[in-house]
Design a protein around this motif. Structure first.
Motif, PDB file in Angstrom:
ATOM      1  N   GLY B   7       0.833  -1.210   0.000  1.00 50.39           N
ATOM      2  CA  GLY B   7       0.000   0.000   0.000  1.00 50.39           C
ATOM      3  C   GLY B   7       0.860   1.251   0.000  1.00 50.39           C
ATOM      4  N   ILE B   8       1.912   1.244   0.846  1.00 52.05           N
ATOM      5  CA  ILE B   8       2.816   2.421   0.936  1.00 52.05           C
ATOM      6  C   ILE B   8       3.518   2.637  -0.415  1.00 52.05           C
ATOM      7  N   ILE B   9       4.012   1.504  -0.995  1.00 53.92           N
ATOM      8  CA  ILE B   9       4.689   1.607  -2.298  1.00 53.92           C
ATOM      9  C   ILE B   9       3.734   2.168  -3.341  1.00 53.92           C
ATOM     10  N   PHE B  10       2.488   1.684  -3.289  1.00 53.82           N
ATOM     11  CA  PHE B  10       1.472   2.134  -4.249  1.00 53.82           C
ATOM     12  C   PHE B  10       1.250   3.640  -4.134  1.00 53.82           C
ATOM     13  N   ILE B  11       1.116   4.122  -2.893  1.00 54.04           N
ATOM     14  CA  ILE B  11       0.874   5.567  -2.678  1.00 54.04           C
ATOM     15  C   ILE B  11       2.090   6.372  -3.140  1.00 54.04           C
ATOM     16  N   ALA B  12       3.307   5.839  -2.838  1.00 56.79           N
ATOM     17  CA  ALA B  12       4.531   6.535  -3.220  1.00 56.79           C
ATOM     18  C   ALA B  12       4.615   6.677  -4.743  1.00 56.79           C
ATOM     19  N   ILE B  13       4.341   5.557  -5.424  1.00 60.34           N
ATOM     20  CA  ILE B  13       4.421   5.602  -6.894  1.00 60.34           C
ATOM     21  C   ILE B  13       3.349   6.531  -7.452  1.00 60.34           C
ATOM     22  N   PHE B  56       6.279   1.799 -14.697  1.00 62.57           N
ATOM     23  CA  PHE B  56       6.296   0.982 -13.462  1.00 62.57           C
ATOM     24  C   PHE B  56       4.923   0.938 -12.792  1.00 62.57           C
ATOM     25  N   PHE B  57       4.252   2.116 -12.872  1.00 65.51           N
ATOM     26  CA  PHE B  57       2.921   2.180 -12.256  1.00 65.51           C
ATOM     27  C   PHE B  57       1.940   1.204 -12.941  1.00 65.51           C
ATOM     28  N   VAL B  58       2.036   1.214 -14.301  1.00 66.03           N
ATOM     29  CA  VAL B  58       1.143   0.323 -15.053  1.00 66.03           C
ATOM     30  C   VAL B  58       1.451  -1.137 -14.717  1.00 66.03           C
ATOM     31  N   ILE B  59       2.779  -1.465 -14.638  1.00 67.52           N
ATOM     32  CA  ILE B  59       3.174  -2.836 -14.267  1.00 67.52           C
ATOM     33  C   ILE B  59       2.591  -3.184 -12.897  1.00 67.52           C
ATOM     34  N   PHE B  60       2.778  -2.264 -11.951  1.00 67.87           N
ATOM     35  CA  PHE B  60       2.306  -2.483 -10.584  1.00 67.87           C
ATOM     36  C   PHE B  60       0.783  -2.673 -10.558  1.00 67.87           C
ATOM     37  N   LEU B  61       0.119  -1.764 -11.315  1.00 70.44           N
ATOM     38  CA  LEU B  61      -1.335  -1.824 -11.374  1.00 70.44           C
ATOM     39  C   LEU B  61      -1.781  -3.166 -11.970  1.00 70.44           C
TER      40      LEU B  61
END
Lengths: 124, 326
Positions: B7-13, B56-61
């Motif tokens: 969650g933290i990584i998601f918010i950071a990105i 990276f965001f798209v990959i993460f998503l």
């Protein structure tokens, strides 16, 4: 022989009664244990055999036989049962029970039991 | 814990991606200059970073979406498994009910078989003797008794098989009660249990599953029979009547009653007061579930040493439909 038959299944009572009459036995058919016990106690010495259903509403077969034993009567008894009791030896313990016939039983099986009782009677 | 870090990584990105976008806003640029926070980084350089961060965001998503799909599939499988387990539990409880009253069922079948066999034997003798006119009566007895045995066997089959559990239909509760007695009315009579039927004649229909409702009554009658074993007064009363929007059935016995300390547990799964091997502890819990599925209620009034009264309320058909329609 004079035979007391107790069964709360009317057709069993009728068919068994008819069959034993055909074999020249004197039959006293009753549909419950209470009536059977009363009739037996009226003239106990005249009965040679009791054929009774194991479970009946009111006074059941095993209670009637236990009561007769308590009162010192030594009449032979054949149990007929719809519950599959023939292999339950504890039923016959302490009581003078000649046989337990599981329904449905063949009349040949009954004939064997009757011969056994008659042979025993004759010896006495 | 893993989910918090994710969650933290998601918010950071998300912040890192949104930040350059916001930089397009003049006011934000001014703020940017005023803070001097990124004084060594030119705004244009941030725009080079932007596609990389989006990548990276798209990959993460994508990974998150994949996990959500995986979890939802897993949830669906678990839900299907739960449905199967529940259905198996209902089936097991049903078979356990039959197991508990098997002696009664055997008796109900053996008696007509006894008559059939004897009538056939006597008929053969009469045939040998040429008394043909007397045979007809015995053949008729054979037919009647065959029918009697087949009613029990067919009903046993109908009760035991899995099919029809989903079937909802208009149900006459009195008919279900009477069918429930097919298996062991004779057994109750042999055990000197007086059965009193007080069934209302103008009972409205309910919507439900006949087999499931029959299972409830068989469980209650079987429990009553068990409770009456050591009672001096053996009486089982089955009452049905209609009050307000409900059909009410009361099953009352004069048996041993339910001790106060176990009263709250009787509808729990696997709770039983019967001897080991005699009860599964599923009868009442399944009954509770079945009545709940019929949008009804089941409760008990009991006094130790005096007896128990189970009360079932099932909404009549029209009300039932209204509940369904909200």
């Amino acid at each position: 022989m004079k035979i007391l038959i107790m069964d709360d299944e009317p057709l069993i009572l009728k068919l068994l009664g008819n069959y034993l009459t055909m074999l020249n036995h004197q039959v006293v058919p009753v549909s419950n244990g209470k009536k059977g016990l009363e009739l037996f106690l009226e003239d106990p010495e005249t009965f040679d055999l009791i054929i009774t259903d194991f479970k009946m509403s009111g006074l059941d077969g095993i209670s009637v036989v236990a009561r007769l034993k308590d009162e010192g009567y030594d009449v032979p008894v054949v149990f007929i049962s719809g519950y599959g009791m023939a292999d339950k030896k504890e039923v016959t313990q302490n009581l003078k029970i000649v046989a337990v016939l599981d329904k449905p039983f063949d009349l040949e099986e009954l004939n064997e039991v009757l011969s056994l009782v008659e042979t025993h009677e004759n010896k006495q | 814990m893993g989910r918090i870090i994710k969650g933290i990584i998601f918010i950071a990105i998300l912040g890192a991606v949104l930040f350059p976008v916001l930089c397009w806003i003049d006011a934000f640029e001014l703020l940017w200059e005023w803070t001097g926070f990124y004084e060594n980084i030119e705004i244009d350089e941030l725009f080079i970073l932007f596609p990389i961060l989006v990548f990276f965001f798209v990959i993460f998503l994508g990974l998150q979406v994949k996990e959500i799909i995986y979890l939802s599939q897993k949830l669906q499988v678990s839900s299907d498994e739960l449905k199967v387990s529940q259905s198996q539990l209902v089936q097991s409880a049903k078979l356990a009910s039959v197991g508990e009253m098997i002696a009664a069922v055997v008796h109900e079948i053996n008696n007509p078989l006894g008559v059939i066999n004897m009538a056939a034997d006597v008929s053969l003798i009469l045939h040998e003797q040429g008394k043909y006119d007397l045979i007809e009566e015995h053949l008729r007895a054979i037919k009647v008794q065959t029918k009697r045995a087949s009613v029990i066997v067919n009903h046993l089959l109908e009760f035991c098989r899995d099919a029809g559990l989903e079937k909802q239909e208009d149900v006459d509760i009195n008919e279900v009660i009477n069918k429930s007695f097919i298996f062991f009315s004779k057994d109750l009579s042999n055990k000197n249990i007086k059965v009193i039927h007080e069934l209302s004649e103008d009972l409205p229909l309910v919507n439900g599953n006949v087999i499931e409702l029959e299972q409830v009554f068989i469980n209650l009658f079987s429990n009553a029979e068990n409770a009456l074993r050591s009672s001096s007064e053996k009486q089982l009363t089955v009452r049905s009547f209609h009050r307000g929007c409900f059909v009410i059935v009361e099953v009352e016995d004069t048996g041993c009653g339910i001790p106060f300390n176990v009263k709250s547990k009787i509808f729990d799964s696997f709770f039983t007061t019967k001897e080991k091997g005699e009860g599964t502890g599923l009868g009442l819990s399944i009954s509770y579930k079945i009545i709940q599925n019929h949008k009804g209620t089941i409760g008990v009034e009991s006094e130790e040493g005096k007896g128990s009264k189970f009360i079932i309320q099932i909404p009549v058909m029209k009300v039932h439909e209204n509940i369904d329609n909200g």
